[in-house]
Design a protein around this motif. Structure first.
Motif, mmCIF file in Angstrom:
data_model
loop_
_atom_site.group_PDB
_atom_site.id
_atom_site.type_symbol
_atom_site.label_atom_id
_atom_site.label_comp_id
_atom_site.label_asym_id
_atom_site.label_seq_id
_atom_site.Cartn_x
_atom_site.Cartn_y
_atom_site.Cartn_z
ATOM 1 N N ARG A 150 95.846 -18.979 61.273
ATOM 2 C CA ARG A 150 96.510 -18.236 60.295
ATOM 3 C C ARG A 150 96.341 -18.622 58.900
ATOM 4 O O ARG A 150 97.082 -18.774 58.197
ATOM 5 N N ALA A 151 94.930 -19.059 58.793
ATOM 6 C CA ALA A 151 94.394 -19.459 57.380
ATOM 7 C C ALA A 151 94.896 -18.670 56.202
ATOM 8 O O ALA A 151 95.369 -18.949 55.149
ATOM 9 N N GLU A 152 94.744 -17.161 56.651
ATOM 10 C CA GLU A 152 94.846 -16.356 55.415
ATOM 11 C C GLU A 152 96.163 -16.067 55.200
ATOM 12 O O GLU A 152 96.519 -16.311 53.910
ATOM 13 N N ALA A 153 97.073 -15.937 56.156
ATOM 14 C CA ALA A 153 98.515 -15.697 55.857
ATOM 15 C C ALA A 153 99.441 -16.885 55.362
ATOM 16 O O ALA A 153 100.034 -16.884 54.457
ATOM 17 N N ILE A 154 98.724 -18.174 55.742
ATOM 18 C CA ILE A 154 99.367 -19.654 55.305
ATOM 19 C C ILE A 154 98.835 -19.716 53.675
ATOM 20 O O ILE A 154 99.646 -20.165 52.951
ATOM 21 N N ARG A 155 97.869 -19.169 53.284
ATOM 22 C CA ARG A 155 97.417 -19.502 51.996
ATOM 23 C C ARG A 155 97.983 -18.571 50.963
ATOM 24 O O ARG A 155 98.594 -18.850 49.946
ATOM 25 N N VAL A 156 98.400 -17.181 51.528
ATOM 26 C CA VAL A 156 99.096 -16.168 50.905
ATOM 27 C C VAL A 156 100.508 -16.501 50.550
ATOM 28 O O VAL A 156 100.931 -16.304 49.407
ATOM 29 N N THR A 157 101.171 -17.028 51.467
ATOM 30 C CA THR A 157 102.480 -16.801 51.477
ATOM 31 C C THR A 157 103.192 -18.068 52.360
ATOM 32 O O THR A 157 102.785 -18.056 53.403
ATOM 33 N N PRO A 158 104.254 -18.736 51.793
ATOM 34 C CA PRO A 158 104.783 -19.670 52.898
ATOM 35 C C PRO A 158 105.505 -19.349 54.031
ATOM 36 O O PRO A 158 105.577 -19.927 55.036
ATOM 37 N N ILE A 159 105.612 -17.625 54.101
ATOM 38 C CA ILE A 159 106.168 -17.014 55.180
ATOM 39 C C ILE A 159 104.918 -17.202 56.443
ATOM 40 O O ILE A 159 105.364 -17.307 57.599
ATOM 41 N N GLY A 160 103.791 -17.251 55.940
ATOM 42 C CA GLY A 160 102.768 -17.489 57.117
ATOM 43 C C GLY A 160 102.926 -18.931 57.702
ATOM 44 O O GLY A 160 102.330 -18.822 58.938
ATOM 45 N N ALA A 161 103.568 -19.500 57.276
ATOM 46 C CA ALA A 161 103.563 -21.055 57.782
ATOM 47 C C ALA A 161 104.870 -21.203 58.507
ATOM 48 O O ALA A 161 105.058 -22.304 59.094
ATOM 49 N N ILE A 162 105.817 -19.939 58.557
ATOM 50 C CA ILE A 162 107.058 -20.031 59.362
ATOM 51 C C ILE A 162 106.943 -20.513 60.758
ATOM 52 O O ILE A 162 107.852 -21.590 61.288
ATOM 53 N N LYS A 163 106.146 -20.182 61.474
ATOM 54 C CA LYS A 163 105.697 -20.186 63.223
ATOM 55 C C LYS A 163 105.673 -21.743 63.142
ATOM 56 O O LYS A 163 106.318 -22.518 63.988
ATOM 57 N N PRO A 164 104.499 -22.278 62.641
ATOM 58 C CA PRO A 164 104.097 -23.664 62.768
ATOM 59 C C PRO A 164 105.181 -24.757 62.136
ATOM 60 O O PRO A 164 105.450 -25.768 63.003
ATOM 61 N N LEU A 165 105.738 -24.399 61.326
ATOM 62 C CA LEU A 165 106.845 -25.165 60.598
ATOM 63 C C LEU A 165 108.003 -25.043 61.563
ATOM 64 O O LEU A 165 108.832 -26.093 61.796
ATOM 65 N N ALA A 166 108.284 -23.834 62.170
ATOM 66 C CA ALA A 166 109.725 -23.861 63.138
ATOM 67 C C ALA A 166 109.319 -24.466 64.205
ATOM 68 O O ALA A 166 110.250 -25.442 64.893
ATOM 69 N N VAL A 167 108.122 -24.876 64.849
ATOM 70 C CA VAL A 167 107.889 -25.796 66.100
ATOM 71 C C VAL A 167 107.885 -27.268 65.467
ATOM 72 O O VAL A 167 108.533 -27.988 66.177
#
Length: 394
Positions: A150-167
Protein backbone atom coordinates in the motif's frame (compact mmCIF):
# COMPACT_ATOMS: atom_id res chain seq x y z
CA UNK A 1 0.56 -24.71 -8.16
CA UNK A 2 3.66 -22.65 -8.83
CA UNK A 3 7.12 -23.87 -7.98
CA UNK A 4 7.80 -21.15 -5.41
CA UNK A 5 4.44 -21.31 -3.61
CA UNK A 6 3.89 -25.05 -3.21
CA UNK A 7 4.22 -27.11 -0.01
CA UNK A 8 7.74 -28.13 -1.12
CA UNK A 9 8.89 -24.49 -0.95
CA UNK A 10 10.04 -24.62 2.68
CA UNK A 11 12.33 -27.70 2.52
CA UNK A 12 13.68 -26.46 -0.83
CA UNK A 13 14.39 -23.04 0.71
CA UNK A 14 16.33 -24.67 3.52
CA UNK A 15 18.51 -26.56 1.10
CA UNK A 16 19.30 -24.00 -1.60
CA UNK A 17 22.25 -22.25 -0.03
CA UNK A 18 24.11 -24.57 2.33
CA UNK A 19 27.50 -23.53 1.02
CA UNK A 20 26.82 -19.89 0.25
CA UNK A 21 25.43 -19.05 3.67
CA UNK A 22 28.59 -20.25 5.39
CA UNK A 23 30.67 -17.39 3.99
CA UNK A 24 28.26 -14.57 3.20
CA UNK A 25 26.86 -13.24 6.48
CA UNK A 26 27.31 -10.31 8.84
CA UNK A 27 29.96 -11.57 11.26
CA UNK A 28 30.04 -8.32 13.26
CA UNK A 29 26.29 -8.49 13.93
CA UNK A 30 26.54 -12.13 14.98
CA UNK A 31 29.41 -11.41 17.37
CA UNK A 32 27.66 -8.42 19.00
CA UNK A 33 24.44 -10.41 19.47
CA UNK A 34 26.48 -13.30 20.90
CA UNK A 35 28.14 -10.86 23.30
CA UNK A 36 24.77 -9.55 24.52
CA UNK A 37 23.44 -13.08 25.01
CA UNK A 38 26.63 -14.22 26.74
CA UNK A 39 26.71 -11.25 29.11
CA UNK A 40 23.02 -11.78 29.74
CA UNK A 41 23.57 -15.43 30.61
CA UNK A 42 26.29 -14.46 33.11
CA UNK A 43 24.01 -11.82 34.63
CA UNK A 44 21.10 -14.26 34.93
CA UNK A 45 23.40 -16.54 36.91
CA UNK A 46 24.53 -13.64 39.08
CA UNK A 47 21.12 -12.06 39.69
CA UNK A 48 19.11 -15.21 40.36
CA UNK A 49 21.25 -17.22 42.79
CA UNK A 50 19.41 -16.15 45.95
CA UNK A 51 15.88 -16.48 44.60
CA UNK A 52 16.72 -19.75 42.85
CA UNK A 53 18.24 -21.26 46.01
CA UNK A 54 15.20 -20.28 48.06
CA UNK A 55 12.57 -21.35 45.53
CA UNK A 56 14.21 -24.40 43.95
CA UNK A 57 17.12 -25.42 46.16
CA UNK A 58 19.61 -24.83 43.34
CA UNK A 59 21.36 -21.44 43.02
CA UNK A 60 21.87 -22.05 39.29
CA UNK A 61 18.32 -23.19 38.53
CA UNK A 62 17.50 -20.17 36.35
CA UNK A 63 20.94 -20.24 34.73
CA UNK A 64 20.44 -23.82 33.53
CA UNK A 65 16.96 -23.02 32.21
CA UNK A 66 18.23 -19.90 30.47
CA UNK A 67 21.03 -21.96 28.93
CA UNK A 68 18.34 -24.19 27.41
CA UNK A 69 16.55 -21.08 26.17
CA UNK A 70 19.79 -19.88 24.56
CA UNK A 71 20.33 -23.22 22.81
CA UNK A 72 16.80 -23.20 21.38
CA UNK A 73 17.13 -19.54 20.37
CA UNK A 74 20.44 -20.21 18.61
CA UNK A 75 18.82 -23.02 16.61
CA UNK A 76 15.88 -20.73 15.79
CA UNK A 77 18.25 -17.98 14.62
CA UNK A 78 20.04 -20.35 12.25
CA UNK A 79 16.72 -21.74 11.00
CA UNK A 80 15.31 -18.25 10.37
CA UNK A 81 18.50 -17.21 8.59
CA UNK A 82 18.19 -20.16 6.22
CA UNK A 83 14.71 -19.17 5.02
CA UNK A 84 14.54 -16.79 2.05
CA UNK A 85 13.01 -13.36 2.58
CA UNK A 86 10.23 -14.23 0.14
CA UNK A 87 9.11 -16.98 2.52
CA UNK A 88 8.65 -14.49 5.36
CA UNK A 89 6.75 -12.15 3.06
CA UNK A 90 4.30 -14.89 2.05
CA UNK A 91 3.98 -16.30 5.56
CA UNK A 92 3.40 -12.92 7.29
CA UNK A 93 -0.45 -12.98 7.22
CA UNK A 94 -0.58 -16.54 8.56
CA UNK A 95 1.92 -15.78 11.32
CA UNK A 96 -0.09 -12.72 12.38
CA UNK A 97 -3.33 -14.73 12.53
CA UNK A 98 -1.64 -17.35 14.71
CA UNK A 99 -0.17 -14.64 16.96
CA UNK A 100 -3.55 -12.94 17.42
CA UNK A 101 -5.17 -16.30 18.18
CA UNK A 102 -2.59 -16.90 20.92
CA UNK A 103 -3.25 -13.43 22.37
CA UNK A 104 -6.95 -14.29 22.52
CA UNK A 105 -6.16 -17.67 24.08
CA UNK A 106 -4.20 -15.99 26.88
CA UNK A 107 -7.35 -14.12 27.91
CA UNK A 108 -9.49 -17.28 28.17
CA UNK A 109 -10.13 -18.03 31.87
CA UNK A 110 -8.35 -21.15 33.01
CA UNK A 111 -5.87 -21.11 30.12
CA UNK A 112 -3.87 -17.91 30.53
CA UNK A 113 -1.53 -17.66 33.52
CA UNK A 114 -1.58 -14.61 35.77
CA UNK A 115 1.57 -13.32 37.48
CA UNK A 116 1.70 -10.09 39.50
CA UNK A 117 -1.75 -9.06 38.28
CA UNK A 118 -1.01 -9.49 34.56
CA UNK A 119 -2.32 -12.36 32.43
CA UNK A 120 0.34 -12.72 29.72
CA UNK A 121 1.47 -16.35 29.69
CA UNK A 122 0.49 -19.78 28.40
CA UNK A 123 1.82 -22.87 30.15
CA UNK A 124 3.34 -25.38 27.72
CA UNK A 125 5.29 -28.42 28.93
CA UNK A 126 6.56 -26.84 32.13
CA UNK A 127 7.49 -23.56 30.41
CA UNK A 128 5.62 -20.26 30.28
CA UNK A 129 5.21 -18.83 26.77
CA UNK A 130 4.46 -15.11 26.38
CA UNK A 131 2.51 -14.70 23.10
CA UNK A 132 2.90 -10.92 23.08
CA UNK A 133 6.61 -11.30 22.29
CA UNK A 134 5.83 -13.28 19.13
CA UNK A 135 2.86 -11.05 18.29
CA UNK A 136 5.12 -7.98 18.11
CA UNK A 137 7.46 -9.66 15.62
CA UNK A 138 4.56 -11.14 13.63
CA UNK A 139 2.92 -7.73 13.35
CA UNK A 140 6.16 -6.11 12.19
CA UNK A 141 6.47 -8.82 9.50
CA UNK A 142 2.90 -8.23 8.33
CA UNK A 143 3.14 -4.44 8.56
CA UNK A 144 6.33 -4.41 6.46
CA UNK A 145 4.38 -6.34 3.82
CA UNK A 146 1.46 -3.91 4.00
CA UNK A 147 3.73 -0.87 3.78
CA UNK A 148 5.07 -2.18 0.48
CA UNK A 149 1.71 -3.29 -0.92
CA UNK A 150 0.00 0.00 0.00
CA UNK A 151 3.03 2.25 -0.46
CA UNK A 152 1.41 4.87 -2.68
CA UNK A 153 -1.86 5.06 -0.70
CA UNK A 154 0.00 5.36 2.61
CA UNK A 155 2.20 8.18 1.32
CA UNK A 156 -0.66 10.15 -0.20
CA UNK A 157 -3.17 10.16 2.67
CA UNK A 158 -3.55 8.83 6.22
CA UNK A 159 -6.66 6.98 4.98
CA UNK A 160 -4.33 4.62 3.15
CA UNK A 161 -2.98 3.42 6.48
CA UNK A 162 -6.42 2.75 8.01
CA UNK A 163 -6.43 -1.02 7.44
CA UNK A 164 -2.98 -1.75 8.92
CA UNK A 165 -3.59 0.67 11.78
CA UNK A 166 -6.98 -0.94 12.45
CA UNK A 167 -5.21 -4.28 12.82
CA UNK A 168 -2.71 -2.57 15.11
CA UNK A 169 -5.68 -1.37 17.16
CA UNK A 170 -6.99 -4.93 17.52
CA UNK A 171 -3.60 -6.20 18.66
CA UNK A 172 -3.24 -3.25 21.05
CA UNK A 173 -6.65 -3.92 22.62
CA UNK A 174 -5.68 -7.54 23.25
CA UNK A 175 -2.41 -6.40 24.83
CA UNK A 176 -4.31 -3.83 26.87
CA UNK A 177 -6.58 -6.50 28.30
CA UNK A 178 -3.61 -8.47 29.67
CA UNK A 179 -2.46 -5.66 30.49
CA UNK A 180 0.89 -5.14 28.75
CA UNK A 181 1.32 -1.39 28.29
CA UNK A 182 5.02 -1.72 27.56
CA UNK A 183 4.38 -3.99 24.57
CA UNK A 184 1.80 -1.52 23.23
CA UNK A 185 4.26 1.37 23.52
CA UNK A 186 7.06 -0.54 21.79
CA UNK A 187 4.84 -1.86 19.01
CA UNK A 188 3.16 1.49 18.30
CA UNK A 189 6.51 3.31 18.36
CA UNK A 190 7.96 0.80 15.90
CA UNK A 191 4.98 1.07 13.55
CA UNK A 192 5.03 4.87 13.43
CA UNK A 193 8.76 4.88 12.82
CA UNK A 194 8.27 2.39 9.97
CA UNK A 195 5.62 4.69 8.48
CA UNK A 196 8.04 7.61 8.64
CA UNK A 197 10.80 5.56 6.99
CA UNK A 198 8.30 4.48 4.33
CA UNK A 199 7.98 8.11 3.30
CA UNK A 200 4.85 9.28 5.10
CA UNK A 201 5.03 13.09 5.46
CA UNK A 202 5.25 14.44 8.99
CA UNK A 203 2.06 16.46 8.59
CA UNK A 204 0.19 13.18 8.04
CA UNK A 205 1.04 12.24 11.59
CA UNK A 206 -1.40 14.70 13.14
CA UNK A 207 -4.41 12.47 12.54
CA UNK A 208 -2.51 9.32 13.41
CA UNK A 209 -1.02 10.86 16.55
CA UNK A 210 -4.49 11.95 17.63
CA UNK A 211 -5.71 8.37 17.34
CA UNK A 212 -2.82 7.18 19.50
CA UNK A 213 -3.56 9.81 22.16
CA UNK A 214 -7.19 8.68 22.27
CA UNK A 215 -6.07 5.07 22.62
CA UNK A 216 -3.74 5.97 25.48
CA UNK A 217 -6.54 7.88 27.17
CA UNK A 218 -8.74 4.79 26.89
CA UNK A 219 -5.95 2.72 28.46
CA UNK A 220 -5.74 5.11 31.40
CA UNK A 221 -9.51 4.99 31.92
CA UNK A 222 -9.59 1.20 31.68
CA UNK A 223 -6.76 0.70 34.16
CA UNK A 224 -6.93 4.03 35.94
CA UNK A 225 -5.68 2.96 39.37
CA UNK A 226 -2.95 0.75 37.90
CA UNK A 227 -1.62 3.46 35.56
CA UNK A 228 -1.85 6.26 38.12
CA UNK A 229 0.04 4.15 40.67
CA UNK A 230 2.84 3.56 38.15
CA UNK A 231 3.02 7.25 37.26
CA UNK A 232 3.01 8.37 40.90
CA UNK A 233 5.80 5.97 41.84
CA UNK A 234 7.78 7.09 38.79
CA UNK A 235 7.50 10.82 39.54
CA UNK A 236 8.63 10.46 43.17
CA UNK A 237 9.59 6.88 44.10
CA UNK A 238 11.06 8.00 47.44
CA UNK A 239 7.66 9.30 48.55
CA UNK A 240 6.72 5.65 49.19
CA UNK A 241 10.05 3.77 49.14
CA UNK A 242 8.65 0.64 50.75
CA UNK A 243 5.41 0.60 48.74
CA UNK A 244 4.68 1.71 45.19
CA UNK A 245 8.19 3.17 44.74
CA UNK A 246 10.04 0.12 46.07
CA UNK A 247 11.24 -1.30 42.72
CA UNK A 248 12.51 1.98 41.34
CA UNK A 249 14.07 3.00 44.64
CA UNK A 250 16.04 -0.23 44.87
CA UNK A 251 17.02 0.03 41.21
CA UNK A 252 18.40 3.55 41.70
CA UNK A 253 20.30 2.44 44.80
CA UNK A 254 21.88 -0.40 42.78
CA UNK A 255 22.91 1.94 39.96
CA UNK A 256 24.30 4.53 42.39
CA UNK A 257 26.26 1.89 44.27
CA UNK A 258 27.98 0.73 41.05
CA UNK A 259 29.96 3.95 40.56
CA UNK A 260 32.36 3.97 37.65
CA UNK A 261 33.50 0.33 37.52
CA UNK A 262 31.07 -1.53 39.77
CA UNK A 263 31.52 -3.80 42.74
CA UNK A 264 32.36 -6.89 40.67
CA UNK A 265 30.46 -9.79 39.13
CA UNK A 266 28.37 -11.58 41.73
CA UNK A 267 28.96 -8.93 44.41
CA UNK A 268 25.65 -7.09 44.10
CA UNK A 269 23.79 -6.50 47.36
CA UNK A 270 20.52 -5.28 45.84
CA UNK A 271 19.86 -8.64 44.17
CA UNK A 272 19.69 -10.29 47.63
CA UNK A 273 15.88 -10.02 47.99
CA UNK A 274 15.96 -6.20 47.84
CA UNK A 275 15.37 -5.64 44.14
CA UNK A 276 12.32 -7.55 42.82
CA UNK A 277 12.59 -9.22 39.40
CA UNK A 278 16.36 -8.78 39.42
CA UNK A 279 16.89 -11.49 36.78
CA UNK A 280 14.13 -10.23 34.46
CA UNK A 281 12.88 -6.62 34.44
CA UNK A 282 15.72 -5.13 36.52
CA UNK A 283 18.72 -7.10 35.30
CA UNK A 284 20.24 -3.89 33.94
CA UNK A 285 20.23 -2.30 37.41
CA UNK A 286 22.20 -5.20 38.88
CA UNK A 287 24.56 -5.09 35.91
CA UNK A 288 25.09 -1.38 36.68
CA UNK A 289 25.85 -2.23 40.30
CA UNK A 290 28.34 -4.96 39.41
CA UNK A 291 30.00 -3.28 36.41
CA UNK A 292 29.34 0.42 37.00
CA UNK A 293 28.91 3.17 34.46
CA UNK A 294 31.45 1.52 32.15
CA UNK A 295 29.33 -1.63 32.04
CA UNK A 296 26.16 0.36 31.41
CA UNK A 297 27.71 2.28 28.52
CA UNK A 298 29.08 -0.95 27.05
CA UNK A 299 25.63 -2.52 26.95
CA UNK A 300 24.08 0.63 25.52
CA UNK A 301 26.82 0.67 22.88
CA UNK A 302 26.15 -2.95 21.91
CA UNK A 303 22.42 -2.31 21.50
CA UNK A 304 23.14 0.84 19.53
CA UNK A 305 25.35 -1.17 17.19
CA UNK A 306 22.58 -3.73 16.59
CA UNK A 307 20.00 -1.02 15.82
CA UNK A 308 22.32 0.94 13.52
CA UNK A 309 23.35 -2.28 11.78
CA UNK A 310 19.70 -3.17 11.20
CA UNK A 311 19.02 0.28 9.77
CA UNK A 312 22.09 -0.02 7.53
CA UNK A 313 20.94 -3.44 6.32
CA UNK A 314 17.53 -1.94 5.59
CA UNK A 315 19.06 0.98 3.74
CA UNK A 316 21.18 -1.31 1.55
CA UNK A 317 18.17 -3.53 0.85
CA UNK A 318 16.20 -0.46 -0.21
CA UNK A 319 19.00 0.64 -2.50
CA UNK A 320 18.96 -2.85 -4.02
CA UNK A 321 15.25 -2.44 -4.85
CA UNK A 322 14.03 -4.83 -2.14
CA UNK A 323 11.39 -2.69 -0.39
CA UNK A 324 9.91 -5.46 1.79
CA UNK A 325 13.34 -6.51 3.03
CA UNK A 326 14.20 -2.88 3.74
CA UNK A 327 11.00 -2.18 5.68
CA UNK A 328 11.33 -5.44 7.60
CA UNK A 329 14.95 -4.74 8.57
CA UNK A 330 13.96 -1.28 9.80
CA UNK A 331 11.09 -2.76 11.81
CA UNK A 332 13.17 -5.47 13.47
CA UNK A 333 15.93 -3.03 14.40
CA UNK A 334 13.46 -0.50 15.80
CA UNK A 335 11.56 -3.19 17.70
CA UNK A 336 14.72 -4.40 19.45
CA UNK A 337 15.99 -0.87 20.02
CA UNK A 338 12.76 0.46 21.53
CA UNK A 339 12.42 -2.63 23.70
CA UNK A 340 15.91 -2.11 25.12
CA UNK A 341 15.36 1.65 25.41
CA UNK A 342 12.20 1.21 27.49
CA UNK A 343 13.75 -1.37 29.81
CA UNK A 344 16.88 0.71 30.41
CA UNK A 345 14.75 3.85 30.81
CA UNK A 346 12.68 2.12 33.50
CA UNK A 347 15.79 0.90 35.32
CA UNK A 348 17.38 4.35 35.51
CA UNK A 349 14.11 6.07 36.44
CA UNK A 350 13.61 7.88 33.13
CA UNK A 351 10.37 6.02 32.30
CA UNK A 352 7.50 4.59 34.38
CA UNK A 353 7.68 0.88 35.17
CA UNK A 354 6.48 -1.11 32.14
CA UNK A 355 7.16 -4.76 32.93
CA UNK A 356 9.44 -5.27 29.92
CA UNK A 357 12.56 -7.42 30.02
CA UNK A 358 15.92 -6.52 28.47
CA UNK A 359 15.96 -8.19 25.03
CA UNK A 360 18.57 -10.91 24.46
CA UNK A 361 19.75 -10.62 28.07
CA UNK A 362 17.01 -11.01 30.69
CA UNK A 363 15.77 -14.38 31.89
CA UNK A 364 12.93 -15.78 29.80
CA UNK A 365 12.59 -17.82 26.65
CA UNK A 366 9.84 -16.01 24.76
CA UNK A 367 11.59 -12.70 24.17
CA UNK A 368 14.91 -14.42 23.55
CA UNK A 369 13.35 -16.72 20.96
CA UNK A 370 11.45 -13.93 19.20
CA UNK A 371 14.56 -11.71 19.20
CA UNK A 372 16.69 -14.54 17.82
CA UNK A 373 14.25 -15.11 14.95
CA UNK A 374 14.32 -11.37 14.22
CA UNK A 375 18.12 -11.34 14.17
CA UNK A 376 18.10 -14.43 11.93
CA UNK A 377 15.86 -12.60 9.45
CA UNK A 378 18.21 -9.60 9.52
CA UNK A 379 21.15 -11.88 8.75
CA UNK A 380 19.18 -13.44 5.89
CA UNK A 381 18.29 -10.05 4.40
CA UNK A 382 21.95 -9.03 4.44
CA UNK A 383 23.01 -12.45 3.14
CA UNK A 384 20.73 -12.23 0.10
CA UNK A 385 22.02 -8.76 -0.71
CA UNK A 386 25.64 -9.91 -0.45
CA UNK A 387 24.93 -12.95 -2.60
CA UNK A 388 23.18 -10.88 -5.27
CA UNK A 389 26.04 -8.38 -5.33
CA UNK A 390 28.62 -11.17 -5.62
CA UNK A 391 26.73 -12.82 -8.43
CA UNK A 392 26.32 -9.50 -10.24
CA UNK A 393 30.06 -8.85 -9.97
CA UNK A 394 31.05 -12.28 -11.29
Amino acid sequence: MSETHGPQALPRALAVDRTAFAWRYDLALVLVVAALVGIGLAMVASTSTSIAARAHGDPLHYFWRQSMHVAVAAAALVFAARLPVRFWERAAPTLLIVAVALLVLVLVPGIGRTVNGATRWLGVGGFNIQPSEFAKLAFVLWFAREVVRRAEAIRVTPIGAIKPLAVLGVVSVLLLLEPDHGAIFVLCGTVFAMLFLAGVALNRYTVLAGAVVLALAAAVLLHKEYVLLRLTSFIDPFADPFGSGFQLTQSLIAIGRGGWFGVGLGESVQKLFYLPEAHTDFLFAVLAEEFGLVGMLTIVGLYTFVVLRALAIGGRAGAAQSPFAASLAYGIGLLLGLHAFVNIGVNIGALPTKGLTLPLMSYGGSNLLASAVGIGILIRIDHERRTARSEAAS
